[in-house]
Design an enzyme around this catalytic site. Structure first.
Site, short mmCIF file in Angstrom:
data_model
loop_
_atom_site.label_atom_id
_atom_site.label_comp_id
_atom_site.label_asym_id
_atom_site.label_seq_id
_atom_site.Cartn_x
_atom_site.Cartn_y
_atom_site.Cartn_z
NE ARG A 1 -2.24 1.82 3.59
CZ ARG A 1 -2.89 2.06 4.72
NH1 ARG A 1 -4.09 1.56 4.91
NH2 ARG A 1 -2.36 2.78 5.66
CB CYS B 1 -1.15 6.33 2.45
SG CYS B 1 -2.45 7.41 3.05
#
Length: 142
Positions: A117, A119
């Site tokens: 991930r 962000c």
């Protein structure tokens, strides 16, 4: 055309319609081996509404991704990478709880492996959403 160069546009009514000149996702390979999902804002496709709550927005954006990839036979466990675009990094603790709860709810394994991930904080998102999430999913990743 070589089989590995094939691609298909993926669209479903179970996720918000694109707001611009793009598709919800593109599948590439012989059998949509890799699916690239466009950024999903947290609009509920049934009501065309969006919650003000960041927890709910995160969950809805992930539901939209789930609905898109399921049209190709993929499941949540097939997601290998997500990118989150958020307007306030201070929301990250609530986003993380929602994100983890979503994957715990929809994983069909007892112990889930969360995808890689990234962000990123941004200044503004379409429709004044607080979060947008894009994803990459792969067949044969289970």
């Amino acid at each position: 055309m070589d089989d590995m160069q094939q691609h298909i546009m993926i669209n479903t009514k179970n996720a918000p319609a694109p707001f611009g000149p793009y598709t919800q996702a593109i599948g590439v390979g012989r059998k949509n081996d890799i699916v690239f999902v466009s950024g999903q804002i947290p609009i509920c496709p049934d009501t065309n509404t969006m919650s003000d709550n960041i927890y709910d927005q995160t969950y809805q954006a992930l539901l939209n991704i789930k609905n898109i990839i399921e049209t190709t036979g993929l499941k949540i466990n097939n997601i290998v990478k997500t990118t989150l675009f958020i307007i306030d990094l201070n929301d990250l603790p609530k986003i993380n709880i929602s994100y983890k709860n979503f994957f715990n709810t929809y994983s069909f394994y007892e112990k889930i492996t969360l995808p890689a991930r990234t962000c990123v904080e941004v200044s503004k998102l379409p429709k004044d959403a607080k979060i947008t999430i894009e994803a990459i999913a792969m067949h044969n990743f289970l």
